[in-house]
Design a protein around this motif. Structure first.
Motif, PDB file in Angstrom:
ATOM      1  N   TYR A 198      38.652  -3.816  28.800  1.00 42.68           N
ATOM      2  CA  TYR A 198      38.224  -4.779  29.808  1.00 42.68           C
ATOM      3  C   TYR A 198      39.255  -5.885  30.056  1.00 42.68           C
ATOM      4  O   TYR A 198      39.071  -6.693  30.969  1.00 42.68           O
ATOM      5  N   LEU A 256      45.313 -13.753  31.822  1.00 45.79           N
ATOM      6  CA  LEU A 256      44.534 -12.559  31.490  1.00 45.79           C
ATOM      7  C   LEU A 256      43.510 -12.294  32.584  1.00 45.79           C
ATOM      8  O   LEU A 256      42.893 -13.229  33.110  1.00 45.79           O
ATOM      9  N   THR A 257      43.340 -11.023  32.908  1.00 49.01           N
ATOM     10  CA  THR A 257      42.301 -10.608  33.847  1.00 49.01           C
ATOM     11  C   THR A 257      41.247  -9.831  33.070  1.00 49.01           C
ATOM     12  O   THR A 257      41.555  -8.822  32.432  1.00 49.01           O
ATOM     13  N   THR A 274      39.019  -3.998  24.403  1.00 49.64           N
ATOM     14  CA  THR A 274      40.349  -4.014  25.015  1.00 49.64           C
ATOM     15  C   THR A 274      40.415  -3.353  26.394  1.00 49.64           C
ATOM     16  O   THR A 274      41.231  -3.783  27.219  1.00 49.64           O
ATOM     17  N   LEU A 288      45.777 -10.052  23.063  1.00 53.01           N
ATOM     18  CA  LEU A 288      45.501  -8.616  23.142  1.00 53.01           C
ATOM     19  C   LEU A 288      45.529  -7.956  21.772  1.00 53.01           C
ATOM     20  O   LEU A 288      44.793  -6.993  21.526  1.00 53.01           O
ATOM     21  N   THR A 318      34.573  -9.926  37.312  1.00 52.91           N
ATOM     22  CA  THR A 318      35.982 -10.162  37.016  1.00 52.91           C
ATOM     23  C   THR A 318      36.286 -11.651  37.013  1.00 52.91           C
ATOM     24  O   THR A 318      35.861 -12.373  37.916  1.00 52.91           O
ATOM     25  N   CYS A 331      49.781 -13.721  26.174  1.00 53.13           N
ATOM     26  CA  CYS A 331      48.768 -12.675  26.301  1.00 53.13           C
ATOM     27  C   CYS A 331      48.809 -11.698  25.128  1.00 53.13           C
ATOM     28  O   CYS A 331      47.758 -11.268  24.649  1.00 53.13           O
ATOM     29  N   ARG A 336      43.264  -7.245  30.633  1.00 54.94           N
ATOM     30  CA  ARG A 336      44.604  -6.898  31.065  1.00 54.94           C
ATOM     31  C   ARG A 336      45.450  -8.164  31.164  1.00 54.94           C
ATOM     32  O   ARG A 336      44.945  -9.244  31.463  1.00 54.94           O
TER      33      ARG A 336
END
Length: 401
Positions: free
Chosen positions: A147, A157-158, A145, A137, A123, A133, A149
């Motif tokens: 993976y 973004l994570t 997608t 996205l 992560t 974001c 968030r």
């Protein structure tokens, strides 16, 4: 005596050097082995995937632990293949991945719904510098997608993904998170009398190349006033057009309403209004309360630029409105609207024509004193109503910044 010790000393130095080189080579080889892992030589034919992983584990001496999602069959012929490459070769067809934890490998399905998902991924938190974001996205491929968030209007973004997918996602984000191109929209709104338009015809928009004039890629012109280039000045179609309209304005055959410029981002809409806003008090009959209503008359222009290479696709939606007769107590507004899309080069100018406005005027001539006497005043005065048509011309030029 010194001559006898010299060969022994040289031999000792040579041995120390050889040992040092041998140690460095051994250390480098160990590093390479630790990076690539042991090799795998195995023949698999319609073998259960879990059994194949068990055989590779026994051959290499490294624990490989599959979770409950791992299933299927595999066929492969591996000869001296590094362990991690062998794992990729037999796992990717089923969508599985591996993650090295301490001294063993954990294998499973990298699905966020999988209970062991957290043990299969790495992560990272990525802070965007130039966009939000949602823009990222929307561009990430569908298979990646799950993976990624992030809040739609945020810039953080994570990313939780297997190492290979994590690297791919970071490359995509880096390519997408770039400063958004801006477009300067130059707009010229003018009214030209219909008679002048008919009289001038195409010469109003005629631009010819003269001797000593060079056209550049950005639609500017270089004028050399002397053959040796002693004095040179630069202009463009916009400047030449403005000059022609200024001359018509001096002759009262044209009227320039506005020459605004606005910066707008790629894909966004610029909304321009040139005209008058009036607040009317409306008093309805009966017991209903009075209310105010705002009426706008003039030119409204919505422009949406889309940058494609060195060109700009402009979606242009102008609307022209005017009062039919301002002398009337009940104001009537006439509106003309159109929408079009044009493709222009950087610095090129598009013109929108064909929208007309009617101008009403009352001209009264009278003899002093006698023109105001009841009954006989009509003999000493004349009232003339004039109606003239004006052509509304809108010039739009996009300049990529």
């Amino acid at each position: 005596m010194h001559k006898r010790k010299c060969p022994l000393l040289c031999l000792g130095l040579l041995l120390v050097l050889m040992v040092s080189i041998s140690n460095n080579t051994l250390a480098r080889t160990e590093d390479e082995l630790s990076a690539t892992g042991p090799s795998v030589t195995i023949l698999l034919f319609d073998t259960d995937l879990r059994e194949a992983l068990g055989e590779i584990s026994m051959q290499t001496g490294i624990n490989i632990i599959p979770d409950e999602t791992v299933s299927g069959r595999v066929t492969a012929d591996l000869v001296d293949v590094p362990l991690e490459k062998a794992l990729r070769m037999i796992l990717f067809t089923g969508g599985f991945t591996y993650h090295k934890i301490d001294d063993f490998y954990f294998v499973g399905l990298p699905d966020p719904k999988n209970a062991t998902f957290g043990n299969l991924v790495e992560t990272e938190i990525i802070r965007l510098q130039n966009t939000e974001c949602q823009a990222i996205l929307d561009q990430i491929p569908v298979f990646l997608t799950p993976y990624v968030r992030g809040a739609p209007i945020g810039n953080v973004l994570t990313v939780s993904a297997p190492l290979r997918e994590l690297a791919r996602i970071k490359q995509l984000i880096e390519a997408l998170d770039v400063p958004e191109k801006m477009v300067e929209i130059k707009v010229l709104v003018t009214e030209v009398s219909s008679e002048a338009v008919k009289e001038l015809g195409n010469t109003l928009l005629d631009f010819s190349i003269q001797k000593g004039q060079t056209v550049n890629k950005d639609w500017t012109f270089d004028f050399n006033l002397f053959t040796d280039g002693l004095l040179t000045f630069e202009t463009n179609i916009w400047g030449t057009l403005l000059t022609k309209l200024k001359l018509l304005e001096e002759k009262q055959e044209a009227k320039i309403h506005a020459d605004p410029r606005v910066m707008v981002a790629h894909g966004q809409t610029a909304d321009l209004f040139v005209g008058d806003r009036r607040i009317l008090l409306i008093s309805p009959e009966g017991a209903e309360p009075s209310r105010t209503e705002r009426i706008e008359v003039g030119v409204t222009l919505k422009v949406t630029p889309t940058i494609i290479g060195d060109d700009v696709i402009l979606n242009i939606a102008p609307e022209v409105s005017h009062f039919v007769d301002e002398a009337r107590t009940d104001l009537i507004v006439k509106r003309n609207a159109v929408s079009t899309t044009v493709r222009l080069a950087h610095g090129q100018t598009a013109v929108l024509a064909g929208m007309t406005m009617q101008d009403f005027s009352d001209l009264s001539r009278r003899v002093p004193v006698l023109g105001d006497i009841p009954l006989i005043r009509w003999l000493f005065r004349s009232d003339v109503k004039r109606t003239s048509d004006k052509e509304v011309l809108i010039f739009v030029t996009p300049v990529i910044q």
